[in-house]
Motif scaffolding. Structure first.
Motif, PDB file in Angstrom:
ATOM      1  N   THR A  82      19.693  25.936  53.259  1.00 41.03           N
ATOM      2  CA  THR A  82      18.599  26.183  54.198  1.00 41.03           C
ATOM      3  C   THR A  82      18.775  27.462  55.009  1.00 41.03           C
ATOM      4  OG1 THR A  82      19.621  24.772  55.878  1.00 41.03           O
ATOM      5  CG2 THR A  82      18.022  23.739  54.386  1.00 41.03           C
ATOM      6  N   GLN A  83      19.960  27.664  55.581  1.00 40.32           N
ATOM      7  CA  GLN A  83      20.165  28.804  56.481  1.00 40.32           C
ATOM      8  C   GLN A  83      20.509  30.092  55.734  1.00 40.32           C
ATOM      9  OE1 GLN A  83      19.508  28.458  59.790  1.00 40.32           O
ATOM     10  NE2 GLN A  83      18.911  26.392  59.185  1.00 40.32           N
ATOM     11  N   GLU A  84      21.407  30.016  54.774  1.00 47.57           N
ATOM     12  CA  GLU A  84      21.861  31.219  54.082  1.00 47.57           C
ATOM     13  C   GLU A  84      20.875  31.677  53.006  1.00 47.57           C
ATOM     14  OE1 GLU A  84      24.564  32.984  54.938  1.00 47.57           O
ATOM     15  OE2 GLU A  84      25.268  31.552  56.445  1.00 47.57           O
ATOM     16  N   LEU A  85      20.333  30.717  52.226  1.00 46.94           N
ATOM     17  CA  LEU A  85      19.450  31.072  51.115  1.00 46.94           C
ATOM     18  C   LEU A  85      17.968  30.828  51.400  1.00 46.94           C
ATOM     19  CD1 LEU A  85      21.573  29.653  48.150  1.00 46.94           C
ATOM     20  CD2 LEU A  85      21.470  32.008  48.978  1.00 46.94           C
ATOM     21  N   GLY A  86      17.672  30.066  52.445  1.00 51.81           N
ATOM     22  CA  GLY A  86      16.282  29.791  52.792  1.00 51.81           C
ATOM     23  C   GLY A  86      15.546  28.970  51.749  1.00 51.81           C
ATOM     24  N   LEU A  87      16.215  27.966  51.188  1.00 49.87           N
ATOM     25  CA  LEU A  87      15.642  27.167  50.105  1.00 49.87           C
ATOM     26  C   LEU A  87      15.256  25.769  50.552  1.00 49.87           C
ATOM     27  CD1 LEU A  87      18.216  27.919  47.272  1.00 49.87           C
ATOM     28  CD2 LEU A  87      15.937  28.870  47.505  1.00 49.87           C
ATOM     29  N   LYS A  88      14.289  25.220  49.852  1.00 53.19           N
ATOM     30  CA  LYS A  88      13.999  23.792  49.907  1.00 53.19           C
ATOM     31  C   LYS A  88      14.487  23.261  48.562  1.00 53.19           C
ATOM     32  CE  LYS A  88      10.188  24.172  53.059  1.00 53.19           C
ATOM     33  NZ  LYS A  88       8.772  24.027  53.292  1.00 53.19           N
ATOM     34  N   THR A  89      15.433  22.351  48.597  1.00 55.61           N
ATOM     35  CA  THR A  89      16.102  21.939  47.356  1.00 55.61           C
ATOM     36  C   THR A  89      15.291  20.980  46.497  1.00 55.61           C
ATOM     37  OG1 THR A  89      17.253  20.179  48.546  1.00 55.61           O
ATOM     38  CG2 THR A  89      18.407  22.293  48.294  1.00 55.61           C
ATOM     39  N   ALA A  90      14.272  20.366  47.031  1.00 55.14           N
ATOM     40  CA  ALA A  90      13.478  19.422  46.245  1.00 55.14           C
ATOM     41  C   ALA A  90      12.900  20.122  45.016  1.00 55.14           C
ATOM     42  CB  ALA A  90      12.365  18.831  47.089  1.00 55.14           C
ATOM     43  N   ASN A  91      13.074  19.495  43.878  1.00 56.34           N
ATOM     44  CA  ASN A  91      12.572  19.984  42.593  1.00 56.34           C
ATOM     45  C   ASN A  91      13.167  21.326  42.166  1.00 56.34           C
ATOM     46  OD1 ASN A  91      10.897  17.714  42.250  1.00 56.34           O
ATOM     47  ND2 ASN A  91       9.435  18.639  43.659  1.00 56.34           N
ATOM     48  N   MET A  92      14.380  21.614  42.600  1.00 62.71           N
ATOM     49  CA  MET A  92      15.065  22.843  42.247  1.00 62.71           C
ATOM     50  C   MET A  92      16.073  22.557  41.124  1.00 62.71           C
ATOM     51  SD  MET A  92      17.227  25.262  44.867  1.00 62.71           S
ATOM     52  CE  MET A  92      18.590  24.133  45.065  1.00 62.71           C
ATOM     53  N   ASN A  93      16.271  23.512  40.229  1.00 62.52           N
ATOM     54  CA  ASN A  93      17.312  23.415  39.213  1.00 62.52           C
ATOM     55  C   ASN A  93      18.569  24.048  39.792  1.00 62.52           C
ATOM     56  OD1 ASN A  93      15.501  22.357  37.228  1.00 62.52           O
ATOM     57  ND2 ASN A  93      14.701  24.422  36.996  1.00 62.52           N
ATOM     58  N   LEU A  94      19.708  23.365  39.675  1.00 58.77           N
ATOM     59  CA  LEU A  94      20.922  23.832  40.335  1.00 58.77           C
ATOM     60  C   LEU A  94      22.112  23.815  39.391  1.00 58.77           C
ATOM     61  CD1 LEU A  94      22.212  24.600  43.123  1.00 58.77           C
ATOM     62  CD2 LEU A  94      22.703  22.173  43.389  1.00 58.77           C
ATOM     63  N   LEU A  95      22.843  24.909  39.388  1.00 59.56           N
ATOM     64  CA  LEU A  95      24.119  25.009  38.671  1.00 59.56           C
ATOM     65  C   LEU A  95      25.203  25.179  39.719  1.00 59.56           C
ATOM     66  CD1 LEU A  95      25.707  25.781  35.845  1.00 59.56           C
ATOM     67  CD2 LEU A  95      25.675  28.021  36.920  1.00 59.56           C
ATOM     68  N   MET A  96      26.227  24.342  39.663  1.00 62.01           N
ATOM     69  CA  MET A  96      27.340  24.429  40.607  1.00 62.01           C
ATOM     70  C   MET A  96      28.635  24.522  39.816  1.00 62.01           C
ATOM     71  SD  MET A  96      28.491  21.712  43.566  1.00 62.01           S
ATOM     72  CE  MET A  96      27.150  22.048  44.681  1.00 62.01           C
ATOM     73  N   THR A  97      29.545  25.378  40.287  1.00 61.50           N
ATOM     74  CA  THR A  97      30.840  25.478  39.618  1.00 61.50           C
ATOM     75  C   THR A  97      31.778  24.414  40.163  1.00 61.50           C
ATOM     76  OG1 THR A  97      31.629  27.123  41.200  1.00 61.50           O
ATOM     77  CG2 THR A  97      30.584  27.949  39.171  1.00 61.50           C
ATOM     78  N   ASP A  98      32.761  24.059  39.340  1.00 57.29           N
ATOM     79  CA  ASP A  98      33.663  22.972  39.667  1.00 57.29           C
ATOM     80  C   ASP A  98      35.062  23.307  39.195  1.00 57.29           C
ATOM     81  OD1 ASP A  98      34.403  20.328  40.462  1.00 57.29           O
ATOM     82  OD2 ASP A  98      34.226  19.674  38.390  1.00 57.29           O
ATOM     83  N   SER A  99      36.035  22.903  39.963  1.00 59.06           N
ATOM     84  CA  SER A  99      37.433  23.109  39.605  1.00 59.06           C
ATOM     85  C   SER A  99      37.807  22.241  38.403  1.00 59.06           C
ATOM     86  CB  SER A  99      38.314  22.728  40.797  1.00 59.06           C
ATOM     87  OG  SER A  99      39.667  22.684  40.425  1.00 59.06           O
ATOM     88  N   PRO A 100      38.610  22.764  37.497  1.00 56.31           N
ATOM     89  CA  PRO A 100      39.038  21.962  36.346  1.00 56.31           C
ATOM     90  C   PRO A 100      39.863  20.731  36.721  1.00 56.31           C
ATOM     91  CG  PRO A 100      39.542  24.280  35.990  1.00 56.31           C
ATOM     92  CD  PRO A 100      39.083  24.142  37.397  1.00 56.31           C
ATOM     93  N   VAL A 101      40.422  20.705  37.938  1.00 55.26           N
ATOM     94  CA  VAL A 101      41.259  19.571  38.336  1.00 55.26           C
ATOM     95  C   VAL A 101      40.483  18.477  39.051  1.00 55.26           C
ATOM     96  CG1 VAL A 101      43.332  20.989  38.482  1.00 55.26           C
ATOM     97  CG2 VAL A 101      41.952  20.650  40.514  1.00 55.26           C
ATOM     98  N   ASN A 102      39.193  18.665  39.268  1.00 56.11           N
ATOM     99  CA  ASN A 102      38.391  17.664  39.965  1.00 56.11           C
ATOM    100  C   ASN A 102      38.307  16.387  39.140  1.00 56.11           C
ATOM    101  OD1 ASN A 102      36.942  16.738  42.138  1.00 56.11           O
ATOM    102  ND2 ASN A 102      35.196  18.088  41.812  1.00 56.11           N
ATOM    103  N   THR A 103      38.301  15.250  39.822  1.00 56.07           N
ATOM    104  CA  THR A 103      38.273  13.959  39.128  1.00 56.07           C
ATOM    105  C   THR A 103      36.855  13.604  38.686  1.00 56.07           C
ATOM    106  OG1 THR A 103      37.878  12.695  41.144  1.00 56.07           O
ATOM    107  CG2 THR A 103      40.184  13.133  40.560  1.00 56.07           C
ATOM    108  N   LYS A 104      36.769  12.702  37.729  1.00 58.46           N
ATOM    109  CA  LYS A 104      35.473  12.232  37.248  1.00 58.46           C
ATOM    110  C   LYS A 104      34.687  11.568  38.376  1.00 58.46           C
ATOM    111  CE  LYS A 104      33.411   9.192  33.791  1.00 58.46           C
ATOM    112  NZ  LYS A 104      33.667   8.241  32.693  1.00 58.46           N
ATOM    113  N   GLU A 105      35.362  10.809  39.227  1.00 55.50           N
ATOM    114  CA  GLU A 105      34.704  10.135  40.355  1.00 55.50           C
ATOM    115  C   GLU A 105      34.098  11.161  41.324  1.00 55.50           C
ATOM    116  OE1 GLU A 105      37.318   7.578  38.258  1.00 55.50           O
ATOM    117  OE2 GLU A 105      37.924   9.364  39.369  1.00 55.50           O
TER     118      GLU A 105
END
Length: 179
Positions: A82-105
């Protein structure tokens, strides 16, 4: 954080949150139907959070590449969207990076937050090592990354990380700069 098709991210901030409880003056309380507001929490994010460590309660919701505090990471993501990108996330397509050590949970919890709290249309959680290799135009190789809290080597074959062959080291940039 940024947008696809752009060469650089729109914002880069540390995953840090500072909180300060502000007591509400009883004479200024909005006493509607017997409800009392006792305190308000003032949040500061990123570099501002680091700068206010002496006056605020300081938190890092990610430790050694793994989310450890989902409530605070949700607040940080709200700030970024909201503050940095000025977005409304509803109905948005999102790609997020993740650490290889993160658990499935943890990955499942992040997905739950994205769909239920942020109401995104679609969500993809991608391994940072795989994306780093893809950026070189290849799909097979060995990626070594040194971040703020974790160093790891991830072998990748035809676009798939091989978790059984991954090696991690709990020494990284944060350990070096704190010494």
């Amino acid at each position: 954080a940024g947008f696809s098709g752009e060469d650089l991210p729109r914002c880069v901030i540390p995953t840090a949150i500072a909180e300060k409880v502000i007591e509400v003056d009883p004479s200024q309380q909005n006493n509607i139907a017997g409800m009392e507001q006792k305190a308000k929490i003032n949040y500061t994010f990123g570099n501002g959070a680091i700068a206010s460590r002496s006056t605020h309660e300081y938190h890092e919701p990610i430790s050694r590449g793994v989310v450890i505090d989902f409530d605070r990471i949700t607040r940080l993501l709200e700030h970024v969207f909201t503050q940095e990108l000025g977005l409304k996330t509803a109905n948005m397509n999102l790609l997020m990076t993740d650490s290889p050590v993160n658990t499935k949970e943890n990955k499942q919890k992040l997905c739950e937050i994205m769909f239920e709290h942020f109401k995104v249309k679609s969500f993809s959680l991608m391994n940072t090592a795989v994306l780093s290799l893809f950026s070189t135009g290849t799909t097979t190789g060995l990626v070594t990354e040194c971040g703020q809290g974790l160093t790891y080597a991830v072998p990748i074959f035809e676009g798939y990380a091989l978790p059984h062959a991954m090696h991690t080291l709990n020494i990284a940039g944060g350990d070096i700069t704190q010494k």
